[in-house]
Design a protein around this motif. Structure first.
Motif, PDB file in Angstrom:
ATOM      1  N   GLY A 409     -35.149 -12.535  -8.310  1.00 15.86           N
ATOM      2  CA  GLY A 409     -33.745 -12.242  -8.151  1.00 15.86           C
ATOM      3  C   GLY A 409     -33.395 -10.740  -8.418  1.00 15.86           C
ATOM      4  O   GLY A 409     -32.522 -10.189  -7.747  1.00 15.86           O
ATOM      5  N   ARG A 410     -34.041  -9.809  -9.317  1.00 12.61           N
ATOM      6  CA  ARG A 410     -33.977  -8.498  -9.555  1.00 12.61           C
ATOM      7  C   ARG A 410     -34.463  -7.688  -8.064  1.00 12.61           C
ATOM      8  O   ARG A 410     -33.891  -6.900  -7.802  1.00 12.61           O
ATOM      9  N   VAL A 411     -35.527  -8.183  -7.562  1.00 13.58           N
ATOM     10  CA  VAL A 411     -36.218  -7.350  -6.489  1.00 13.58           C
ATOM     11  C   VAL A 411     -35.231  -7.612  -5.202  1.00 13.58           C
ATOM     12  O   VAL A 411     -34.765  -6.765  -4.588  1.00 13.58           O
ATOM     13  N   GLY A 412     -34.617  -9.178  -5.069  1.00 11.17           N
ATOM     14  CA  GLY A 412     -33.803  -9.239  -4.006  1.00 11.17           C
ATOM     15  C   GLY A 412     -32.342  -8.814  -4.106  1.00 11.17           C
ATOM     16  O   GLY A 412     -31.753  -8.255  -2.971  1.00 11.17           O
ATOM     17  N   GLY A 413     -31.861  -8.735  -5.347  1.00  8.95           N
ATOM     18  CA  GLY A 413     -30.496  -8.192  -5.619  1.00  8.95           C
ATOM     19  C   GLY A 413     -30.569  -6.680  -5.247  1.00  8.95           C
ATOM     20  O   GLY A 413     -29.508  -6.191  -4.731  1.00  8.95           O
ATOM     21  N   GLY A 464     -29.732 -15.393  -9.664  1.00  7.83           N
ATOM     22  CA  GLY A 464     -28.556 -14.830 -10.092  1.00  7.83           C
ATOM     23  C   GLY A 464     -28.554 -13.880 -11.475  1.00  7.83           C
ATOM     24  O   GLY A 464     -28.022 -12.728 -11.273  1.00  7.83           O
ATOM     25  N   TYR A 465     -29.045 -14.552 -12.260  1.00  2.00           N
ATOM     26  CA  TYR A 465     -29.331 -13.319 -13.613  1.00  2.00           C
ATOM     27  C   TYR A 465     -30.031 -12.438 -13.285  1.00  2.00           C
ATOM     28  O   TYR A 465     -29.717 -11.191 -13.745  1.00  2.00           O
ATOM     29  N   GLY A 466     -31.271 -12.577 -12.553  1.00  9.23           N
ATOM     30  CA  GLY A 466     -32.115 -11.169 -12.325  1.00  9.23           C
ATOM     31  C   GLY A 466     -31.240 -10.313 -11.529  1.00  9.23           C
ATOM     32  O   GLY A 466     -31.623  -8.947 -11.693  1.00  9.23           O
ATOM     33  N   ALA A 467     -30.529 -10.767 -10.505  1.00  7.98           N
ATOM     34  CA  ALA A 467     -29.929  -9.623  -9.478  1.00  7.98           C
ATOM     35  C   ALA A 467     -28.869  -8.906 -10.504  1.00  7.98           C
ATOM     36  O   ALA A 467     -28.749  -7.736  -9.823  1.00  7.98           O
ATOM     37  N   HIS A 468     -28.203  -9.600 -11.394  1.00  7.86           N
ATOM     38  CA  HIS A 468     -27.301  -8.725 -12.331  1.00  7.86           C
ATOM     39  C   HIS A 468     -28.065  -7.175 -12.593  1.00  7.86           C
ATOM     40  O   HIS A 468     -27.466  -6.130 -12.593  1.00  7.86           O
TER      41      HIS A 468
END
Length: 588
Positions: A409-413, A464-468
């Motif tokens: 999520g972090r990488v994709g966000g 979703g959490y990681g994307a933040h």
């Protein structure tokens, strides 16, 4: 020989070398993610109950999020000094805990143990701040991918350190605490002089897009590899030799990115003539900087002094009258007759923390983050009980899964938000709204408790959490500048423990205990035998357990609703900041 020295100097000052070193630091900076693995050792060694362990967990969360001191010191000290302070805190805090747990130091009161855990975990705020500040300044036009990858490695560090501990094959569980104290300290000391701003905005290469693609590929491969290794080690009893091979491959995957700065520095690829802008074009007029600055300051006085009927005049006459008034004010200021007020910065310029705190956009971002990340952290904190209530025995599988999805999520966000701003010049916060919609759906699956809902909910909420944590730091640097980015970022991270305290500590735990009490009351209702009465008295001190989807039904619906509110806040921020992103990224 001279050519080699020039290439080596280029390598040492390469922004890609700084980026790779920051990735390595972040890969061991997520100390807080290992608390679930070290807390049982602390609990058994010091005879703590679950409530006492929970207090240590709160100290860990606070240490992980309260980074204002790290931000302040990183502004007045070189980044290597800030990193050194972080290593001292990490080593002293967890090193002392290890001495206590192993009986090498006297046992301290619980409040003192909380301080040690806070100090030790707080060291990673220095690692995060130094890595993000240096790389965001070195890659001003690629903030989304850079922040996403760095925060992704921080989220994945728990799985990386766990795999390294597995290969140690130590029968002493306290050795994990020793590794947490020593491992990050050694890595950061080895790299602390590399992680720094190096004027990266002047190092534009035509191959930068390919370099980011390679980095993304390595990240995806690393996440898939760790997921596979975790599942295999969980399902199959492997020999120590096989585990060692798995860990060696992990190290190779972590080292591969160093090929990028080596190739860029020692190849003869021509550089592009331009450079990436650190500030909007309107602020890069160096020759007229002092003149423009004076005119901007005086303009605030013009607004106070100009007659009301000036705005009704034709454009040419209005500009003439304002120019005359400006000239008079400039002369009066030079003679000391007028005290000039400094113009407040506009969005997209450099803000101090105090200047940002009076802006509605900053609080929209903060509360949107609080609702989104707070609801996600509630799932992370209660994932074990959630899976147990639905009848799953291997709860650590879901813990490992959400760590991987958090990383992706972090990488994709970061990747998605960068596409939005670079190709469409649209506010980055729209990507955060998308992430919050995904989380709302994930919480709904948790509430329903359908077969397989745990897997789907874990995937959606983790993403979703990681994307933040990829989107918010990048957006904050765009709206409020790079100069005080460390302080702004560390203030925003306070949303995480605040959300966890309210949503997990108050809402989720209260609803769970209430449902558990209902089930316990229903279980004992109608049982009048003496054995039942005695057993109920004996089990009073045991923690109540709740079973079924009802345990987290209301909590998950509330979290889903809070994510919808967060979506609304994010879209308001999008509406308010469209013009800023058009100015920053729009093509003239």
């Amino acid at each position: 020989m001279a050519g080699f020295k020039e290439s080596f100097s280029s390598f040492f000052n390469s922004r890609w070398l700084v980026f790779v070193a920051a990735m390595w630091i972040q890969s061991c900076a997520g100390i807080g993610y290992l608390f679930g693995s070290i807390s049982p050792t602390i609990k058994s060694s010091l005879n703590y109950n679950q409530r006492q362990v929970a207090r240590l967990g709160v100290a860990k969360d606070l240490g992980d999020s309260v980074g204002l001191l790290a931000a302040s010191l990183s502004e007045i000290l070189p980044l290597w000094a800030a990193l050194l302070i972080g290593t001292i805190q990490n080593f002293a805090g967890y090193g002392w805990v290890w001495l206590i747990v192993t009986g090498r130091a006297p046992v301290l009161p619980l409040w003192a143990m909380c301080i040690l855990i806070f100090v030790g975990t707080n060291g990673e705020t220095y690692f995060n701040t130094a890595a993000l500040v240096s790389c965001v300044q070195n890659f001003p036009k690629s903030r989304g991918p850079v922040v996403g990858i760095l925060k992704g490695f921080a989220g994945l560090s728990g799985a990386i350190l766990t795999q390294i501990y597995t290969v140690m094959h130590s029968p002493d569980h306290a050795s994990l605490i020793f590794m947490v104290a020593v491992g990050p300290t050694m890595v950061v000391i080895a790299l602390m002089f590399i992680v720094r701003p190096v004027g990266g905005h002047k190092q534009v290469r035509s191959s930068d897009g390919l370099s980011f693609s390679i980095t993304y590929s390595i990240c995806l491969l690393l996440a898939a590899y760790l997921m596979g290794v975790m599942l295999v080690e969980d399902l199959v009893d492997l020999s120590h030799t096989v585990v060692t091979i798995f860990t060696t491959i992990l190290f190779i995957l972590l080292i591969i990115p160093i090929v990028i700065p080596i190739k860029l520095s020692f190849s003869r690829e021509p550089r592009l003539p331009g450079e990436e802008a650190l500030l909007p074009e309107s602020q890069k007029q160096e020759p007229s900087k002092s003149v423009d600055h004076d005119q901007e300051i005086i303009f605030s006085e013009v607004e106070d002094e100009k007659p009301n009927d000036v705005d009704l005049l034709p454009a040419l006459e209005r500009h003439k009258r304002i120019a005359q008034l400006q000239a008079k004010l400039a002369q009066a200021a030079a003679e000391g007759a007028v005290r000039i007020k400094k113009r407040r910065p506009r969005r997209g310029e450099d803000f101090t923390l105090m200047e940002a705190l009076i802006k509605a956009d900053f609080w929209l971002m903060f509360f949107s983050l609080l609702l989104g990340s707070g609801s996600g952290l509630t799932v992370i904190d209660n994932l074990g009980q959630m899976s147990q209530s639905l009848g799953y025995d291997n709860t650590h599988v879901f813990v490992s899964m959400i760590s991987i999805w958090n990383f992706l999520g972090r990488v994709g966000g970061g990747y998605l938000s960068e596409k939005i701003v670079s190709e469409y010049a649209y506010p980055r916060s729209v990507a955060m709204a998308v992430a919050q919609v995904i989380m709302a759906v994930g919480h709904f699956f948790f509430a329903m408790g359908w077969p397989g809902a745990m897997y789907i909910g874990t995937l959606l909420v983790g993403l979703g959490y990681g994307a933040h944590w990829a989107i918010v730091p990048a957006a904050a640097s765009e709206l409020f500048g790079l100069k005080k980015f460390g302080a702004l970022y560390n203030f925003l991270t306070l949303a995480n423990p605040a959300g966890s305290l309210v949503f997990s500590g108050l809402i989720a735990s209260s609803i769970y205990d209430r449902e558990a009490e209902k089930q316990a009351h229903g279980l004992h209702h109608g049982q009048h035998s003496l054995e039942s009465v005695l057993s109920s008295f004996v089990s009073v001190e045991e923690p109540l357990k709740c079973e079924g989807a009802i345990c987290f039904f209301l909590t998950s619906l509330i979290m889903s609703g809070l994510c919808i509110v967060a979506v609304v806040l994010s879209m308001i921020l999008v509406y308010r900041t469209k013009i800023v992103y058009t100015h920053l990224y729009g093509r003239s």
